[in-house]
Write a protein that holds these residues in place. Sequence first.
Motif, mmCIF file in Angstrom:
data_model
loop_
_atom_site.group_PDB
_atom_site.id
_atom_site.type_symbol
_atom_site.label_atom_id
_atom_site.label_comp_id
_atom_site.label_asym_id
_atom_site.label_seq_id
_atom_site.Cartn_x
_atom_site.Cartn_y
_atom_site.Cartn_z
ATOM 1 N N ARG A 219 0.807 -1.216 0.000
ATOM 2 C CA ARG A 219 0.000 0.000 0.000
ATOM 3 C C ARG A 219 0.849 1.280 0.000
ATOM 4 N NH1 ARG A 219 -2.836 3.365 3.698
ATOM 5 N NH2 ARG A 219 -4.944 3.824 2.946
ATOM 6 N N ALA A 220 1.797 1.355 0.925
ATOM 7 C CA ALA A 220 2.590 2.589 1.065
ATOM 8 C C ALA A 220 3.343 2.890 -0.235
ATOM 9 C CB ALA A 220 3.558 2.454 2.236
ATOM 10 N N ARG A 221 3.940 1.864 -0.820
ATOM 11 C CA ARG A 221 4.707 2.073 -2.060
ATOM 12 C C ARG A 221 3.787 2.519 -3.205
ATOM 13 N NH1 ARG A 221 5.541 -0.845 -6.493
ATOM 14 N NH2 ARG A 221 4.604 -2.769 -5.692
ATOM 15 N N LEU A 222 2.633 1.874 -3.309
ATOM 16 C CA LEU A 222 1.728 2.182 -4.424
ATOM 17 C C LEU A 222 1.105 3.578 -4.269
ATOM 18 C CD1 LEU A 222 0.053 -1.329 -4.889
ATOM 19 C CD2 LEU A 222 1.805 -0.257 -6.319
ATOM 20 N N ILE A 223 0.861 3.984 -3.020
ATOM 21 C CA ILE A 223 0.374 5.357 -2.812
ATOM 22 C C ILE A 223 1.476 6.339 -3.188
ATOM 23 C CG2 ILE A 223 -0.292 7.042 -1.034
ATOM 24 C CD1 ILE A 223 -1.865 4.781 0.332
ATOM 25 N N ALA A 224 2.706 6.030 -2.760
ATOM 26 C CA ALA A 224 3.828 6.943 -3.021
ATOM 27 C C ALA A 224 4.076 7.092 -4.522
ATOM 28 C CB ALA A 224 5.085 6.434 -2.317
ATOM 29 N N ASP A 225 3.952 6.002 -5.272
ATOM 30 C CA ASP A 225 4.253 6.136 -6.715
ATOM 31 C C ASP A 225 3.006 6.462 -7.541
ATOM 32 O OD1 ASP A 225 2.875 3.805 -7.329
ATOM 33 O OD2 ASP A 225 4.660 2.573 -7.621
ATOM 34 N N GLY A 226 1.894 6.721 -6.852
ATOM 35 C CA GLY A 226 0.700 7.215 -7.540
ATOM 36 C C GLY A 226 -0.137 6.149 -8.220
ATOM 37 N N SER A 227 0.139 4.860 -7.959
ATOM 38 C CA SER A 227 -0.598 3.827 -8.690
ATOM 39 C C SER A 227 -1.695 3.133 -7.868
ATOM 40 C CB SER A 227 0.370 2.788 -9.273
ATOM 41 O OG SER A 227 1.230 2.314 -8.298
ATOM 42 N N TRP A 228 -1.901 3.562 -6.628
ATOM 43 C CA TRP A 228 -2.923 2.954 -5.762
ATOM 44 C C TRP A 228 -4.321 3.101 -6.394
ATOM 45 C CZ3 TRP A 228 -2.893 -0.546 -2.198
ATOM 46 C CH2 TRP A 228 -3.830 -0.610 -1.179
ATOM 47 N N THR A 229 -4.610 4.304 -6.911
ATOM 48 C CA THR A 229 -5.917 4.546 -7.538
ATOM 49 C C THR A 229 -6.065 3.722 -8.811
ATOM 50 O OG1 THR A 229 -5.884 6.769 -6.642
ATOM 51 C CG2 THR A 229 -7.441 6.361 -8.425
ATOM 52 N N ALA A 230 -4.968 3.617 -9.579
ATOM 53 C CA ALA A 230 -5.019 2.845 -10.826
ATOM 54 C C ALA A 230 -5.278 1.364 -10.538
ATOM 55 C CB ALA A 230 -3.715 3.018 -11.599
ATOM 56 N N LEU A 231 -4.702 0.862 -9.455
ATOM 57 C CA LEU A 231 -4.957 -0.529 -9.059
ATOM 58 C C LEU A 231 -6.453 -0.741 -8.829
ATOM 59 C CD1 LEU A 231 -4.297 -3.374 -7.855
ATOM 60 C CD2 LEU A 231 -3.844 -2.212 -5.678
#
Length: 266
Positions: A219-231
């Motif tokens: 979660r933390a990595r995906l939020i940081a690189d902006g891809s959490w929403t895309a997931l």
Amino acid sequence: MTDTPPPSATSTSTWAAGDYPAMARRLTAVADRVVTAAEVADGTTLLDVGCGTGNAVLAAARRGALATGADPTPELLGLAVERARAEQLPIAWQPAAADGLRGSYDRVVTVFGAMYAPDARRAADALVRCCAPGGRIVSAAWTPDGFMAATNRAASRYLPPPPPGGQPPTRWGDLDVLRALFAPLAVSATVEQVRFEFPSPVAAAEFWVRTAGHLQAERARLIADGSWTALHHDLAAVFTEWNRSGGADIVVEAAYLLAVVDRPLN
Ligand SMILES: C[S@@+](CC[C@H](N)C(=O)[O-])C[C@H]1O[C@@H](n2cnc3c(N)ncnc32)[C@H](O)[C@@H]1O
């Protein structure tokens, strides 16, 4: 396209990272189906491999089996123990992965459990070793071409690559693979479905991400690189693609292979 293994699917800390118990509550029908296929009677000894929060082992104990639940994730096993205590079911426990199992049982069942062992051959051998002569093994595993595999493929784009030589868990949902794993024992199987319903694709994707420990662990990595929403967006698209409600709400059927392996008396 092949199904890729969740990279951390076998790490026990990963299984505890998401709200897996919420997912397990939607899988109780599969546990009941597996226990029915196991044909337990009063006093039948039964081992549930990868019992998680205890759906199958509790169902077996309610039907009179002398049941044991095994799981390597302490947090999930702890919830199973609490549930058994609340129902006053006398269940035994093994805090163990498939390859660390002990004992001999009339029935060995696994509901989306052994499929996550890193070495399928060792796990299958362990199930056979723990099954008494004349006993039965019953396995439920997501199929490689079903809905669960589709969500895994979508999510895998956001996850670290699987370890070299990693085996997709859904190979346990492929009858030819199971026949090779359990040979010379005969395997019979049917493809069955479990239904998931959500008010919308967005709600479905949120539930999927919230309950998946291997996604929460990133979660933390995906939020940081902006891809959490895309997931979330990609998972919502999978739900929309597989939706059979005919409306804005979501109804999907996830296929699993229900396999039965009978061990001869000698
Ligand atoms: C999808 S959950 C299924 C849990 C439960 N059987 C159910 O139906 O809800 C997968 C379970 O497999 C367990 N598991 C992970 N690696 C395992 C292994 N190597 N051997 C046995 N179980 C394992 C996890 O701890 C987790 O409880």
